[in-house]
Design a protein around this motif. Structure first.
Motif, PDB file in Angstrom:
ATOM      1  N   THR A   1       0.815  -1.209   0.000  1.00 56.32           N
ATOM      2  CA  THR A   1       0.000   0.000   0.000  1.00 56.32           C
ATOM      3  C   THR A   1       0.852   1.264   0.000  1.00 56.32           C
ATOM      4  O   THR A   1       0.600   2.195  -0.773  1.00 56.32           O
TER       5      THR A   1
ATOM      6  N   ASP B   1      10.216   3.070   6.397  1.00 56.81           N
ATOM      7  CA  ASP B   1       9.702   1.791   6.906  1.00 56.81           C
ATOM      8  C   ASP B   1      10.510   1.417   8.137  1.00 56.81           C
ATOM      9  O   ASP B   1      11.739   1.599   8.165  1.00 56.81           O
ATOM     10  N   GLY B   2       9.820   0.871   9.121  1.00 55.70           N
ATOM     11  CA  GLY B   2      10.481   0.525  10.377  1.00 55.70           C
ATOM     12  C   GLY B   2      11.366  -0.709  10.276  1.00 55.70           C
ATOM     13  O   GLY B   2      12.268  -0.907  11.106  1.00 55.70           O
TER      14      GLY B   2
ATOM     15  N   ARG C   1       2.020 -14.336   2.155  1.00 52.65           N
ATOM     16  CA  ARG C   1       0.750 -13.641   2.437  1.00 52.65           C
ATOM     17  C   ARG C   1      -0.174 -13.544   1.219  1.00 52.65           C
ATOM     18  O   ARG C   1      -0.575 -14.548   0.683  1.00 52.65           O
TER      19      ARG C   1
ATOM     20  N   GLN D   1       2.979 -12.177  -2.283  1.00 51.56           N
ATOM     21  CA  GLN D   1       3.045 -10.746  -1.949  1.00 51.56           C
ATOM     22  C   GLN D   1       4.476 -10.192  -1.966  1.00 51.56           C
ATOM     23  O   GLN D   1       4.689  -9.049  -2.365  1.00 51.56           O
TER      24      GLN D   1
ATOM     25  N   VAL E   1       8.431   4.891  13.022  1.00 51.14           N
ATOM     26  CA  VAL E   1       7.760   6.028  13.656  1.00 51.14           C
ATOM     27  C   VAL E   1       7.348   5.631  15.073  1.00 51.14           C
ATOM     28  O   VAL E   1       6.729   4.580  15.274  1.00 51.14           O
TER      29      VAL E   1
ATOM     30  N   ASP F   1      -4.035  -1.885   5.360  1.00 52.51           N
ATOM     31  CA  ASP F   1      -4.389  -2.539   6.622  1.00 52.51           C
ATOM     32  C   ASP F   1      -4.465  -1.550   7.791  1.00 52.51           C
ATOM     33  O   ASP F   1      -5.094  -1.844   8.804  1.00 52.51           O
TER      34      ASP F   1
ATOM     35  N   GLY G   1      -7.712  -8.330   0.844  1.00 50.68           N
ATOM     36  CA  GLY G   1      -7.051  -7.330   1.696  1.00 50.68           C
ATOM     37  C   GLY G   1      -6.044  -6.445   0.980  1.00 50.68           C
ATOM     38  O   GLY G   1      -6.172  -5.214   0.966  1.00 50.68           O
ATOM     39  N   MET G   2      -5.043  -7.065   0.382  1.00 48.94           N
ATOM     40  CA  MET G   2      -4.011  -6.272  -0.290  1.00 48.94           C
ATOM     41  C   MET G   2      -4.613  -5.514  -1.475  1.00 48.94           C
ATOM     42  O   MET G   2      -4.222  -4.381  -1.780  1.00 48.94           O
ATOM     43  N   ASN G   3      -5.587  -6.135  -2.123  1.00 47.32           N
ATOM     44  CA  ASN G   3      -6.221  -5.517  -3.290  1.00 47.32           C
ATOM     45  C   ASN G   3      -6.895  -4.201  -2.924  1.00 47.32           C
ATOM     46  O   ASN G   3      -6.719  -3.185  -3.583  1.00 47.32           O
TER      47      ASN G   3
HETATM   48  C1  LIG Z   1      -1.467 -14.839   6.286  1.00 50.44           C
HETATM   49  C2  LIG Z   1      -2.041 -13.748   5.455  1.00 50.44           C
HETATM   50  C3  LIG Z   1      -2.585 -14.054   4.227  1.00 50.44           C
HETATM   51  C4  LIG Z   1      -3.132 -13.062   3.435  1.00 50.44           C
HETATM   52  N1  LIG Z   1      -3.677 -13.387   2.227  1.00 50.44           N
HETATM   53  C5  LIG Z   1      -4.166 -12.411   1.427  1.00 50.44           C
HETATM   54  C6  LIG Z   1      -4.675 -12.684   0.105  1.00 50.44           C
HETATM   55  O1  LIG Z   1      -4.712 -13.825  -0.355  1.00 50.44           O
HETATM   56  N2  LIG Z   1      -5.108 -11.647  -0.644  1.00 50.44           N
HETATM   57  C7  LIG Z   1      -5.062 -10.343  -0.193  1.00 50.44           C
HETATM   58  O2  LIG Z   1      -5.446  -9.413  -0.957  1.00 50.44           O
HETATM   59  N3  LIG Z   1      -4.591 -10.062   1.041  1.00 50.44           N
HETATM   60  C8  LIG Z   1      -4.136 -11.036   1.855  1.00 50.44           C
HETATM   61  N4  LIG Z   1      -3.626 -10.740   3.073  1.00 50.44           N
HETATM   62  C9  LIG Z   1      -3.636  -9.354   3.531  1.00 50.44           C
HETATM   63  C10 LIG Z   1      -2.438  -8.594   2.982  1.00 50.44           C
HETATM   64  O3  LIG Z   1      -1.250  -9.267   3.304  1.00 50.44           O
HETATM   65  C11 LIG Z   1      -2.475  -7.213   3.592  1.00 50.44           C
HETATM   66  O4  LIG Z   1      -3.748  -6.651   3.304  1.00 50.44           O
HETATM   67  C12 LIG Z   1      -1.381  -6.321   3.033  1.00 50.44           C
HETATM   68  O5  LIG Z   1      -0.108  -6.742   3.445  1.00 50.44           O
HETATM   69  C13 LIG Z   1      -1.597  -4.890   3.513  1.00 50.44           C
HETATM   70  O6  LIG Z   1      -0.576  -4.104   3.010  1.00 50.44           O
HETATM   71  P1  LIG Z   1      -0.152  -2.782   3.772  1.00 50.44           P
HETATM   72  O7  LIG Z   1       0.905  -2.173   2.923  1.00 50.44           O
HETATM   73  O8  LIG Z   1      -1.364  -1.986   4.081  1.00 50.44           O
HETATM   74  O9  LIG Z   1       0.417  -3.256   5.181  1.00 50.44           O
HETATM   75  P2  LIG Z   1       1.656  -4.191   5.489  1.00 50.44           P
HETATM   76  O10 LIG Z   1       1.887  -5.154   4.401  1.00 50.44           O
HETATM   77  O11 LIG Z   1       1.439  -4.710   6.860  1.00 50.44           O
HETATM   78  O12 LIG Z   1       2.896  -3.182   5.495  1.00 50.44           O
HETATM   79  C14 LIG Z   1       3.071  -2.256   6.528  1.00 50.44           C
HETATM   80  C15 LIG Z   1       4.519  -1.772   6.485  1.00 50.44           C
HETATM   81  O13 LIG Z   1       4.656  -0.758   7.480  1.00 50.44           O
HETATM   82  C16 LIG Z   1       5.838  -0.945   8.195  1.00 50.44           C
HETATM   83  N5  LIG Z   1       5.628  -0.367   9.525  1.00 50.44           N
HETATM   84  C17 LIG Z   1       4.849  -0.842  10.527  1.00 50.44           C
HETATM   85  N6  LIG Z   1       4.883  -0.030  11.583  1.00 50.44           N
HETATM   86  C18 LIG Z   1       5.718   0.991  11.254  1.00 50.44           C
HETATM   87  C19 LIG Z   1       6.169   2.138  11.933  1.00 50.44           C
HETATM   88  N7  LIG Z   1       5.770   2.420  13.197  1.00 50.44           N
HETATM   89  N8  LIG Z   1       7.026   2.981  11.309  1.00 50.44           N
HETATM   90  C20 LIG Z   1       7.437   2.713  10.038  1.00 50.44           C
HETATM   91  N9  LIG Z   1       7.044   1.627   9.343  1.00 50.44           N
HETATM   92  C21 LIG Z   1       6.192   0.778   9.941  1.00 50.44           C
HETATM   93  C22 LIG Z   1       6.052  -2.450   8.212  1.00 50.44           C
HETATM   94  O14 LIG Z   1       7.436  -2.760   8.393  1.00 50.44           O
HETATM   95  C23 LIG Z   1       5.527  -2.850   6.835  1.00 50.44           C
HETATM   96  O15 LIG Z   1       6.554  -2.876   5.862  1.00 50.44           O
HETATM   97  C24 LIG Z   1      -3.103 -11.722   3.886  1.00 50.44           C
HETATM   98  C25 LIG Z   1      -2.526 -11.407   5.122  1.00 50.44           C
HETATM   99  C26 LIG Z   1      -2.000 -12.410   5.900  1.00 50.44           C
HETATM  100  C27 LIG Z   1      -1.373 -12.059   7.229  1.00 50.44           C
END
Ligand SMILES: Cc1cc2nc3c(=O)[nH]c(=O)nc-3n(C[C@H](O)[C@H](O)[C@H](O)COP(=O)(O)OP(=O)(O)OC[C@H]3O[C@@H](n4cnc5c(N)ncnc54)[C@H](O)[C@@H]3O)c2cc1C
Length: 431
Positions: free
Chosen positions: A16, A36-37, A47, A109, A133, A328, A340-342
């Protein structure tokens, strides 16, 4: 090097955050810092494995779809069975008249993230890792906040994109609530409260499934699905497959990284019979040879009360930076339907243009976008709950049998039903 100030700070370089930064730069705002942390990128965690048509269209609009499509598998559908007989096969080729991506792209992912990060680098922007952060301070300037990192550094930002995942620190610092929109209890005693996902390799050189589609089975014993993934460094010894199944609460908690034996036992109990390792039911038994990655978790949905807010640091009457939550950090739900990721990537791609217009002085545009994304997230959360309740109801009823299977088989013959199933999952009606 972390600059002293920036217009936009993107916190989190998951799919995202990366998509948000790319879309913002493409929209014309180059004063962006992405932090990124984590110490470094992409520790291998598979994932999300499915990128749907609407997400590919969004990524295409910022020039990021081609390599993903090249690296992934174009999944054409998923054949649902009652373990033995095929019941229904929602097929994505129905989407051909609506999109140039009439398939679900199967890609782990970490590869999606690797490609998006390279796209960002090609735009001249590097992710600053090891920047976690931890807090915010009043900057003394209206509309600007000082963001503090664990490593002691500080940056002033006017806009903060909270893309820092389900436990978002940005969301907490902004004081935004995060809860189930329907007040459901996380510990619901239902059949689908616990899920296991794993990427595995089978001990056969011939494909376990057609290499462009998945299978799912549903029965009184539970739910199971399996879909092929593209080969990668971690899977040099065969075709990797994503498998997933439910574990009723009554069966106890699965181990935290379920081992091969545990996965095999459940495959044999709930999976399609023609994938079983038991020669008494499958004349050509198949065994899992290796588990590349596995996880177990409780299904849980939550949404942020608001996606857009202004930071206000205690003891000041000044508004600080504008905060926009995406991915997320803004919404979570079960992986049913692979949404979720979508949803997060689509939040992020659309944010670039809206944020850039807001930076340019246009009023109301971010408010409008936040409202729209909140509605989209609610509808996806409810879609995933419907899918999960259907699976839970069937697999815990104890009466799923010939009559119910025949009814599903009959309903699955109706082209409209198959088309609607593919349409809902593709996101095309709910971008
Ligand atoms: C087991 C599992 C299976 C899944 N299967 C699917 C699927 O089939 N299809 C689908 O669409 N989705 C799936 N998902 C959901 C998908 O993985 C998430 O929706 C997606 O990773 C969200 O992306 P994001 O970038 O919002 O958050 P994240 O991928 O969680 O990335 C957050 C980033 O922020 C960083 N961060 C965190 N806190 C801080 C901070 N304080 N300061 C700086 N950086 C920070 C982290 O290091 C990380 O790199 C699955 C999730 C899991 C756990």
């Amino acid at each position: 090097m972390l600059p002293e100030q920036t217009t936009v700070l993107v916190v989190g370089a998951g799919p995202t955050g990366l998509a948000a930064a790319i879309s913002l730069i493409k929209a014309g705002c180059n004063d962006v810092v992405v932090v990124d942390g984590a110490k470094e990128k992409s520790i291998f965690t598979s994932r999300a494995m499915a990128i749907h048509a609407a997400t590919l269209e969004a990524l295409d609009s910022i020039g990021c779809a081609d390599e993903l499509v090249e690296r992934g598998i174009k999944g054409v559908g998923i054949a649902m069975s009652d373990r033995t007989n095929k019941l229904v096969t929602p097929s994505f080729d129905y989407l051909a008249s609506y999109t140039k991506y009439p398939f679900v792209l199967l890609l782990p992912q970490h590869i999606t993230e690797e490609i998006l990060e390279r796209d960002l680098e090609e735009l001249g922007k590097e992710v600053l890792y090891s920047h976690k952060v931890v807090g915010v301070q009043d900057s003394g300037i209206e509309g600007v906040t000082s963001v503090q990192f664990e490593n002691g550094s500080v940056i002033e930002a006017k806009y903060i994109v909270g893309a820092d995942g389900a436990r978002s620190v940005v969301r907490q610092l902004a004081g935004v609530n995060f809860k189930d929109p329907d007040g459901d209890n996380i510990d619901n005693d239902n059949a689908t409260a616990q899920l296991v996902l794993a990427d595995v390799i089978f001990n056969t050189t011939s494909p376990v499934l057609p290499l462009d589609s998945g299978v799912g089975s549903i029965s009184n014993q539970g739910f199971f699905f399996c879909a092929p993934l593209p080969k990668s460094e971690e899977s040099d010894d065969g075709v990797p497959y994503r498998v997933g199944f439910n574990v009723p609460l009554a069966a106890g908690a699965p181990p935290s990284n379920p081992p091969t034996e545990y996965i095999q036992e459940h495959l044999d109990k709930v999976g399609p019979v023609n994938m079983s390792s038991d020669p008494s039911v499958n004349p050509s038994p198949i065994h899992i040879a290796k588990t590349i990655w596995s996880t177990r978790f409780r299904t849980h949905s939550a949404i942020a009360d608001k996606f857009l807010t202004k930071l206000r640091v205690d003891n000041t009457d000044r508004d600080g930076a504008v905060v926009f939550l995406v991915g997320d950090a803004a919404h979570i739900h079960s992986p049913a339907g692979g949404q979720g990721m979508n949803l997060g990537i689509r939040d992020a791609v659309g944010l670039g243009a809206s944020l850039n217009r807001s930076i340019g002085g246009e009023s109301g545009v971010l408010e409008e976008y936040a409202k729209q994304r909140h509605e989209r997230a609610l509808s996806i959360i409810r879609l995933t709950k419907r899918i999960l309740s259907f699976i839970g109801a069937v697999s815990s009823s104890g009466i799923f049998g010939g009559v119910q299977a025949t009814a599903i088989w009959l309903v699955g013959r109706i082209p409209y039903v198959r088309r609607m199933a593919a349409w809902q999952v593709s996101g095309l009606g709910n971008r």
